[in-house]
Write a protein that holds these residues in place. Structure first.
Motif, mmCIF file in Angstrom:
data_model
loop_
_atom_site.group_PDB
_atom_site.id
_atom_site.type_symbol
_atom_site.label_atom_id
_atom_site.label_comp_id
_atom_site.label_asym_id
_atom_site.label_seq_id
_atom_site.Cartn_x
_atom_site.Cartn_y
_atom_site.Cartn_z
ATOM 1 N N ILE A 145 74.322 54.726 10.710
ATOM 2 C CA ILE A 145 74.488 55.871 11.634
ATOM 3 C C ILE A 145 73.178 56.634 11.753
ATOM 4 C CG2 ILE A 145 75.645 58.103 11.936
ATOM 5 C CD1 ILE A 145 78.127 56.823 10.612
ATOM 6 N N ALA A 146 72.520 56.902 10.622
ATOM 7 C CA ALA A 146 71.256 57.643 10.629
ATOM 8 C C ALA A 146 70.192 56.891 11.418
ATOM 9 C CB ALA A 146 70.796 57.879 9.188
ATOM 10 N N ASP A 147 70.103 55.541 11.231
ATOM 11 C CA ASP A 147 69.120 54.737 11.974
ATOM 12 C C ASP A 147 69.377 54.800 13.470
ATOM 13 O OD1 ASP A 147 66.915 53.516 10.817
ATOM 14 O OD2 ASP A 147 68.175 52.136 9.666
ATOM 15 N N ARG A 148 70.661 54.762 13.846
ATOM 16 C CA ARG A 148 71.013 54.817 15.261
ATOM 17 C C ARG A 148 70.534 56.144 15.872
ATOM 18 N NH1 ARG A 148 76.754 54.465 15.251
ATOM 19 N NH2 ARG A 148 76.455 52.318 14.537
ATOM 20 N N LEU A 149 70.712 57.246 15.150
ATOM 21 C CA LEU A 149 70.257 58.556 15.633
ATOM 22 C C LEU A 149 68.728 58.609 15.706
ATOM 23 C CD1 LEU A 149 72.659 60.937 13.630
ATOM 24 C CD2 LEU A 149 72.919 60.136 15.982
ATOM 25 N N ARG A 150 68.072 58.069 14.683
ATOM 26 C CA ARG A 150 66.591 58.095 14.642
ATOM 27 C C ARG A 150 65.994 57.350 15.829
ATOM 28 N NH1 ARG A 150 62.729 54.752 13.307
ATOM 29 N NH2 ARG A 150 64.223 53.108 12.745
ATOM 30 N N ILE A 151 66.536 56.172 16.089
ATOM 31 C CA ILE A 151 66.016 55.350 17.190
ATOM 32 C C ILE A 151 66.281 56.020 18.533
ATOM 33 C CG2 ILE A 151 66.322 53.148 18.380
ATOM 34 C CD1 ILE A 151 66.964 51.938 15.587
ATOM 35 N N ALA A 152 67.488 56.621 18.698
ATOM 36 C CA ALA A 152 67.819 57.279 19.971
ATOM 37 C C ALA A 152 66.866 58.431 20.257
ATOM 38 C CB ALA A 152 69.253 57.778 19.925
ATOM 39 N N THR A 168 60.672 62.726 16.822
ATOM 40 C CA THR A 168 61.147 61.857 15.743
ATOM 41 C C THR A 168 61.683 62.728 14.613
ATOM 42 O OG1 THR A 168 59.000 61.786 14.628
ATOM 43 C CG2 THR A 168 59.445 60.070 16.301
ATOM 44 N N ALA A 169 62.433 62.095 13.709
ATOM 45 C CA ALA A 169 63.007 62.838 12.592
ATOM 46 C C ALA A 169 63.069 61.967 11.352
ATOM 47 C CB ALA A 169 64.419 63.314 12.949
ATOM 48 N N SER A 170 63.029 62.595 10.197
ATOM 49 C CA SER A 170 63.139 61.907 8.904
ATOM 50 C C SER A 170 64.523 62.171 8.326
ATOM 51 C CB SER A 170 62.061 62.405 7.947
ATOM 52 O OG SER A 170 60.767 62.146 8.483
ATOM 53 N N PHE A 171 65.129 61.120 7.763
ATOM 54 C CA PHE A 171 66.520 61.201 7.319
ATOM 55 C C PHE A 171 66.648 60.935 5.827
ATOM 56 C CE2 PHE A 171 66.711 60.475 11.776
ATOM 57 C CZ PHE A 171 67.929 60.973 12.229
ATOM 58 N N GLY A 172 67.614 61.618 5.226
ATOM 59 C CA GLY A 172 67.987 61.324 3.848
ATOM 60 C C GLY A 172 69.490 61.133 3.773
ATOM 61 N N VAL A 173 69.942 60.056 3.108
ATOM 62 C CA VAL A 173 71.365 59.732 3.048
ATOM 63 C C VAL A 173 71.796 59.653 1.591
ATOM 64 C CG1 VAL A 173 73.167 58.128 3.775
ATOM 65 C CG2 VAL A 173 71.098 58.393 5.169
ATOM 66 N N ARG A 182 57.247 59.576 7.570
ATOM 67 C CA ARG A 182 58.163 60.180 8.568
ATOM 68 C C ARG A 182 58.801 59.115 9.466
ATOM 69 N NH1 ARG A 182 53.733 63.690 8.444
ATOM 70 N NH2 ARG A 182 54.227 65.724 7.531
ATOM 71 N N ASN A 183 59.739 59.592 10.307
ATOM 72 C CA ASN A 183 60.479 58.747 11.260
ATOM 73 C C ASN A 183 61.104 57.545 10.563
ATOM 74 O OD1 ASN A 183 61.547 57.875 13.695
ATOM 75 N ND2 ASN A 183 59.684 56.774 14.299
ATOM 76 N N ARG A 184 61.829 57.854 9.502
ATOM 77 C CA ARG A 184 62.485 56.788 8.763
ATOM 78 C C ARG A 184 63.716 57.324 8.042
ATOM 79 N NH1 ARG A 184 58.462 53.955 5.453
ATOM 80 N NH2 ARG A 184 57.150 54.381 7.268
ATOM 81 N N VAL A 185 64.501 56.408 7.496
ATOM 82 C CA VAL A 185 65.721 56.764 6.766
ATOM 83 C C VAL A 185 65.558 56.319 5.317
ATOM 84 C CG1 VAL A 185 68.205 56.388 6.555
ATOM 85 C CG2 VAL A 185 67.160 56.516 8.826
ATOM 86 N N SER A 186 65.859 57.239 4.391
ATOM 87 C CA SER A 186 65.806 56.906 2.959
ATOM 88 C C SER A 186 67.183 57.131 2.352
ATOM 89 C CB SER A 186 64.782 57.788 2.237
ATOM 90 O OG SER A 186 63.488 57.530 2.722
ATOM 91 N N LEU A 187 67.527 56.251 1.400
ATOM 92 C CA LEU A 187 68.814 56.345 0.729
ATOM 93 C C LEU A 187 68.603 56.793 -0.702
ATOM 94 C CD1 LEU A 187 70.456 52.970 1.880
ATOM 95 C CD2 LEU A 187 70.481 55.188 3.033
ATOM 96 N N TYR A 188 69.489 57.691 -1.134
ATOM 97 C CA TYR A 188 69.452 58.117 -2.527
ATOM 98 C C TYR A 188 70.342 57.176 -3.335
ATOM 99 C CZ TYR A 188 69.833 60.936 -6.743
ATOM 100 O OH TYR A 188 69.783 61.374 -8.044
ATOM 101 N N SER A 189 69.783 56.709 -4.486
ATOM 102 C CA SER A 189 70.590 55.884 -5.370
ATOM 103 C C SER A 189 70.617 56.506 -6.751
ATOM 104 C CB SER A 189 70.033 54.459 -5.448
ATOM 105 O OG SER A 189 68.773 54.467 -6.115
#
Length: 523
Positions: free
Chosen positions: A450-457, A473-478, A508-515
């Motif tokens: 979902i986050a990638d879809r928003l970033r690309i749009a 552009t935006a940077s995402f954290g999930v 920037r302009n990417r999605v990162s996941l917390y583990s």
């Protein structure tokens, strides 16, 4: 002459039958008819008067004539003040108990005068059959009290007619037929009585019962065709129509019996022809739906709305109307237009729940609702993910292009995301250029998609301004909730924030996941 007398006796008897019918009719419906006692007594008095006079005309001896005349005068004097009381009650004019008693003093004295006339001749100086004439022709000479009683009778009739005429302009057009009927009912015996006193009528014939016969027929027609005395205007004063609040007046059967001008303005399709119908019937005709509240207790307040030229909101207040004896006379429904108040209330609620610029939820509402959603996910053991994102280099937009353009960027980002998110998704402005999503029933990897879809749009849909296109552009954290009781929303947001700053540090302009191993994956 005998055939004419027979016809006249028949007509007078018919008057008695009419009035007896009216008396029984009103008695059977006394709970629905305000002031029913006065009307019942009035029609009974006229019944006694009519039958007494009919038997007097049919009598062959002076003794029989005097007997029926005495019975006749039980009803006739009483009908005069009772008729006036009906008018006072109809017009809602209250008089004191002492004044009510005073109205019956002259009728009582009159009956006593008639009963004892042979001893003083104060009512009739002469009361006998005329010599050489038909035995049914009486010779009557009025005494002093006869004149007093005649003056009293005409004063009562004149007062009733004057009061009715004085209310003509104040009475709604839909009720003027009732008013006209009552005026005619008072004028007819008054006119026939005047003709009798002037000697215009045949000797020994009293035309007043004929006037009463006409009045009785008029009353029967009015009751059966216009529901007079059943459908009566409870509130007819000028103040009723000058009220700002709309007022609907209902009888005990929930039928509409009156409404003021304010309601007419609120509901333009409401018209006088609807008077007498039930509230449900009227409401269905003017709004297309039955009245929404089947029963409104006394003093209750409800809210309703309907679409006129625009959607209008009204507060409905119910109030019970009662007779002096405590019986329910009907009810008032007061309609107060609260459309503007509702608009302000909605505006305040919007300000409390939503961000003023982007019109998505604010931080406070996001936290409150997300905590409830997280608690539900723990109980139902389904995944729960949070996505936090931040617009890249937003400060440069404000510094170089101005805060107005910066605001447009924020709105553009929200509109772009909304196209891809369902209406049920909890989407909020977390602060400044930072936004957040709560995604129940969504795993970490699904949140990443979902986050990638928003970033690309956002990247693919630049904002067009008069200063050129701005690529946003935006940077995402999930981050996904672990399911442990100590894993609170604050902890989850902190994890998403850590992942977000990993995206910032990684270009920037990417999605990162917390583990849980504190290792991050990027896209």
């Amino acid at each position: 002459m005998d055939s004419q007398l027979t016809i006249y006796i028949t007509l007078v008897s018919l008057t008695g039958i009419f009035n007896l019918f009216l008396s029984v009719y009103v008695f059977l419906r006394r709970n629905e008819i305000p002031g029913s006692l006065s009307f019942i007594l009035y029609t009974l008095a006229l019944t006694i008067y009519s039958f007494g006079y009919a038997f007097e005309l049919a009598s062959d001896t002076i003794w029989e004539v005097k007997l029926w005349n005495l019975i006749e005068y039980i009803g006739m004097p009483l009908s005069v003040p009772l008729g006036l009381m009906i008018i006072l009650n109809y017009l809602k004019i209250k008089i004191s108990r002492a004044a009510t008693v005073a109205l019956f003093v002259v009728p009582l004295i009159t009956w006593l005068m008639v009963a004892t006339n042979d001893y003083h001749n104060l009512f009739y100086k002469v009361f006998t059959f005329q010599e050489g004439m038909n035995s049914h022709t009486l010779k009557i000479e009025a005494g002093e009290w006869y004149i007093v009683f005649s003056i009293y009778t005409f004063c009562c009739w004149l007062a009733a007619v004057s009061l009715l005429f004085s209310r003509w302009k104040q009475t709604r057009k839909s009720y003027r037929l009732q008013l006209f009927t009552l005026i005619c009912g008072q004028l007819m015996p008054m006119i026939t009585g005047l003709l009798y006193l002037l000697g215009v009528t045949p000797t020994g014939i009293d035309p007043v019962p004929m006037g009463m016969c006409f009045s009785s027929g008029l009353f029967i027609w009015a009751i059966l065709s216009t529901k007079m005395l059943t459908v009566v205007p409870i509130a007819k004063e000028t103040i009723f129509d000058s009220m700002g609040e709309g007022v609907l007046v209902l009888d005990p059967a929930k039928r509409l019996i009156d409404y003021n001008q304010s309601v007419g303005q609120m509901i333009p399709s409401l018209n006088p022809s609807m008077i007498g119908r039930t509230l449900d019937q009227v409401w269905t005709e003017v709004t297309g739906e039955p009245f929404p509240f089947y029963h409104l207790p006394d003093g209750s307040v409800e809210e309703l709305s309907w679409l006129s030229n625009s959607k209008q909101f009204y507060q409905v207040r119910s109030s019970t109307l009662r007779h002096r004896n405590g019986e329910q006379a009907g009810s008032l429904l007061m309609l107060i237009n609260v459309t503007e108040l509702k608009r302000l209330q909605n505006e305040l609620e919007h300000q409390a729940f939503y961000d003023g610029l982007t019109h998505i939820f604010n931080r406070t509402q996001f936290i409150q609702r997300s905590r409830e959603m997280l608690a539900a996910s723990r109980m139902e053991k389904h995944p729960f993910t949070v996505v936090l994102f931040d617009i890249d280099l937003f400060k440069r937009v404000n510094d170089h292009l101005g805060h107005e353009t910066g605001d447009r960027v924020l709105v553009h980002v929200v509109n772009t995301c909304r196209k891809l998110l369902s209406k049920e998704t909890l989407f909020a402005r977390y602060g400044g250029e930072e936004f957040v999503l709560s995604l129940p029933y969504t795993s970490l990897q699904e949140g990443k998609v979902i986050a990638d879809r928003l970033r690309i749009a956002m990247e693919d849909e630049p904002l067009l301004t008069d200063k050129g296109a701005i690529v946003v552009t935006a940077s995402f954290g999930v981050a996904e909730a672990s399911g442990r009781l100590d894993d609170t929303l604050d902890t989850l947001l902190r994890k998403a924030d850590e992942a977000l700053y990993t995206s910032k540090r990684s270009g920037r302009n990417r999605v990162s996941l917390y583990s849980s191993t504190l290792e991050y994956s990027h896209s």
